[in-house]
Write a protein that holds these residues in place. Structure first.
Motif, PDB file in Angstrom:
ATOM      1  N   ALA A  36      39.855  37.811 -48.597  1.00  0.00           N
ATOM      2  CA  ALA A  36      38.627  37.083 -48.080  1.00  0.00           C
ATOM      3  C   ALA A  36      37.520  36.990 -49.139  1.00  0.00           C
ATOM      4  O   ALA A  36      36.863  36.044 -49.279  1.00  0.00           O
ATOM      5  CB  ALA A  36      38.239  37.682 -46.567  1.00  0.00           C
ATOM      6  N   HIS A  37      37.352  37.968 -49.816  1.00  0.00           N
ATOM      7  CA  HIS A  37      36.466  37.907 -50.825  1.00  0.00           C
ATOM      8  C   HIS A  37      36.775  36.968 -52.159  1.00  0.00           C
ATOM      9  O   HIS A  37      35.988  36.322 -52.537  1.00  0.00           O
ATOM     10  CB  HIS A  37      36.379  39.642 -51.594  1.00  0.00           C
ATOM     11  CG  HIS A  37      35.272  39.579 -52.663  1.00  0.00           C
ATOM     12  ND1 HIS A  37      35.564  39.269 -53.880  1.00  0.00           N
ATOM     13  CD2 HIS A  37      33.907  40.216 -52.378  1.00  0.00           C
ATOM     14  CE1 HIS A  37      34.314  39.548 -54.683  1.00  0.00           C
ATOM     15  NE2 HIS A  37      33.675  39.840 -53.901  1.00  0.00           N
ATOM     16  N   GLU A  38      38.011  37.044 -52.460  1.00  0.00           N
ATOM     17  CA  GLU A  38      38.444  36.108 -53.430  1.00  0.00           C
ATOM     18  C   GLU A  38      38.735  34.624 -52.763  1.00  0.00           C
ATOM     19  O   GLU A  38      38.299  33.769 -53.740  1.00  0.00           O
ATOM     20  CB  GLU A  38      39.919  36.610 -53.927  1.00  0.00           C
ATOM     21  CG  GLU A  38      39.890  37.857 -54.701  1.00  0.00           C
ATOM     22  CD  GLU A  38      39.010  37.752 -55.849  1.00  0.00           C
ATOM     23  OE1 GLU A  38      39.109  36.802 -56.509  1.00  0.00           O
ATOM     24  OE2 GLU A  38      38.262  38.770 -56.354  1.00  0.00           O
ATOM     25  N   ALA A  39      38.959  34.434 -51.592  1.00  0.00           N
ATOM     26  CA  ALA A  39      39.208  33.278 -51.046  1.00  0.00           C
ATOM     27  C   ALA A  39      37.859  32.519 -51.057  1.00  0.00           C
ATOM     28  O   ALA A  39      37.682  31.319 -51.040  1.00  0.00           O
ATOM     29  CB  ALA A  39      39.803  33.223 -49.764  1.00  0.00           C
ATOM     30  N   VAL A  40      36.691  33.180 -50.713  1.00  0.00           N
ATOM     31  CA  VAL A  40      35.362  32.777 -50.473  1.00  0.00           C
ATOM     32  C   VAL A  40      35.000  32.108 -51.818  1.00  0.00           C
ATOM     33  O   VAL A  40      34.090  31.145 -52.127  1.00  0.00           O
ATOM     34  CB  VAL A  40      34.148  33.611 -50.023  1.00  0.00           C
ATOM     35  CG1 VAL A  40      33.008  33.024 -49.978  1.00  0.00           C
ATOM     36  CG2 VAL A  40      34.826  33.636 -48.293  1.00  0.00           C
ATOM     37  N   VAL A 189      45.993  28.315 -54.161  1.00  0.00           N
ATOM     38  CA  VAL A 189      45.639  29.774 -54.374  1.00  0.00           C
ATOM     39  C   VAL A 189      44.871  30.226 -53.109  1.00  0.00           C
ATOM     40  O   VAL A 189      45.023  31.286 -52.338  1.00  0.00           O
ATOM     41  CB  VAL A 189      45.224  30.217 -55.484  1.00  0.00           C
ATOM     42  CG1 VAL A 189      44.661  31.481 -55.577  1.00  0.00           C
ATOM     43  CG2 VAL A 189      46.223  30.009 -56.737  1.00  0.00           C
ATOM     44  N   THR A 190      43.802  29.396 -52.839  1.00  0.00           N
ATOM     45  CA  THR A 190      42.733  29.475 -51.816  1.00  0.00           C
ATOM     46  C   THR A 190      43.585  29.257 -50.564  1.00  0.00           C
ATOM     47  O   THR A 190      43.134  30.384 -49.707  1.00  0.00           O
ATOM     48  CB  THR A 190      41.566  28.541 -51.976  1.00  0.00           C
ATOM     49  OG1 THR A 190      41.276  28.774 -53.473  1.00  0.00           O
ATOM     50  CG2 THR A 190      40.445  28.858 -50.989  1.00  0.00           C
ATOM     51  N   TYR A 191      44.377  28.732 -50.275  1.00  0.00           N
ATOM     52  CA  TYR A 191      44.914  28.296 -49.074  1.00  0.00           C
ATOM     53  C   TYR A 191      45.902  29.510 -48.856  1.00  0.00           C
ATOM     54  O   TYR A 191      45.805  30.159 -47.675  1.00  0.00           O
ATOM     55  CB  TYR A 191      45.751  27.287 -49.020  1.00  0.00           C
ATOM     56  CG  TYR A 191      46.816  26.788 -48.052  1.00  0.00           C
ATOM     57  CD1 TYR A 191      46.179  27.203 -46.660  1.00  0.00           C
ATOM     58  CD2 TYR A 191      47.858  26.291 -47.890  1.00  0.00           C
ATOM     59  CE1 TYR A 191      47.209  26.943 -45.591  1.00  0.00           C
ATOM     60  CE2 TYR A 191      48.874  26.309 -46.790  1.00  0.00           C
ATOM     61  CZ  TYR A 191      48.320  26.298 -45.879  1.00  0.00           C
ATOM     62  OH  TYR A 191      49.094  25.922 -44.679  1.00  0.00           O
TER      63      TYR A 191
END
Length: 259
Positions: A36-40, A189-191
């Motif tokens: 979640a940290h990297e996705a945000v 990547v975000t997905y």
């Protein structure tokens, strides 16, 4: 055999259900917080790569607060899982040893068990909400991916990311901007990161359910064991009194025969 028996006794005192719940909690929390940290962060980079209206100042504040909350969640869940595992060890030791005087069999120990049960229940509700919210980005990326394949404009006003009163040329991505938005590696990547974050939240929710079952079972066992101990103590006292009465009667009978 002595060493083997000791190992078996030590293994029998391990609360395996609580241990499994703790491992699930650690794994789920690590997956959720890390991804979640990297996705945000990737979402912020992805949205800034487009040329539509975006308030960077307020967005930076929101993202930083979200990251700080992730750090807090990770630390809180780690400490909570350790406390619950220790509580499971103490409860298992009392049940396996056929009741012994200890902190878990006291009134304070039972109240702590009730407090942990309520806390885990509240955390379970919280993780249920987190799991539901974690599904929203996945839905957005599924819709955005289908619109990218159909070469249809992505309207961020429909997702609630942007206010609905903005004009069409600000709240939508079309044409070259759409191609750039969909073709960037950060999109896929975000997905994938959001999918893993959703799985981590679901695993943590499962661990809360497992902890709740362990706490409920331990509380029931401890109450039953305490009542059984009181019954055994009362029975022992009655038997001792009965033996004293019998011994006194026999002594009197012997004295009567003697004289």
């Amino acid at each position: 055999m002595g060493c083997f028996d000791s190992c078996l006794r030590c293994l029998s005192l391990v609360p395996w259900a609580s241990l499994i719940a703790a491992v699930l909690c650690w794994a789920g929390t690590a997956l959720f917080c890390g991804t979640a940290h990297e996705a945000v962060s990737n979402s912020y980079i992805l949205l800034n790569s487009t040329d539509f209206y975006w308030n960077e100042t307020s967005t930076d504040t929101i993202i930083q607060n979200f990251k700080y909350s992730i750090y807090g969640i990770a630390a809180f869940m780690f400490v909570l899982s350790i406390l619950l595992f220790v509580d499971g060890i103490l409860s298992t030791r009392v049940v396996k040893s056929d009741y012994e005087e200890g902190c878990k069999t006291s009134c304070c120990g039972l109240c702590i068990g009730i407090f942990y049960t309520m806390l885990v229940y509240i955390c379970g509700v919280g993780w249920l909400l987190i799991t539901c919210f974690a599904a929203f980005p996945i839905h957005f990326f599924i819709v955005a991916n289908s619109q990218c394949k159909a070469n249809t404009c992505i309207d961020f006003r429909q997702t609630g990311i942007l206010p609905a009163h903005l004009p069409d040329d600000i709240g939508r991505i079309c044409g070259d901007d759409l191609t750039k938005f969909c073709s960037t590696p950060t999109f896929n990547v975000t997905y994938q990161l959001y999918i893993v974050a959703f799985a981590g939240a679901a695993i943590t929710l499962l661990s809360m359910k497992q902890f709740l079952m362990c706490l409920s079972a331990n509380f029931a066992y401890l109450k039953m064991t305490k009542k059984l101990a009181v019954y055994e103590d009362t029975k022992y006292r009655e038997e001792m009194e009965l033996n004293d009465i019998i011994n006194t009667a026999r002594s009197n009978e012997r004295l009567t025969y003697k004289y």
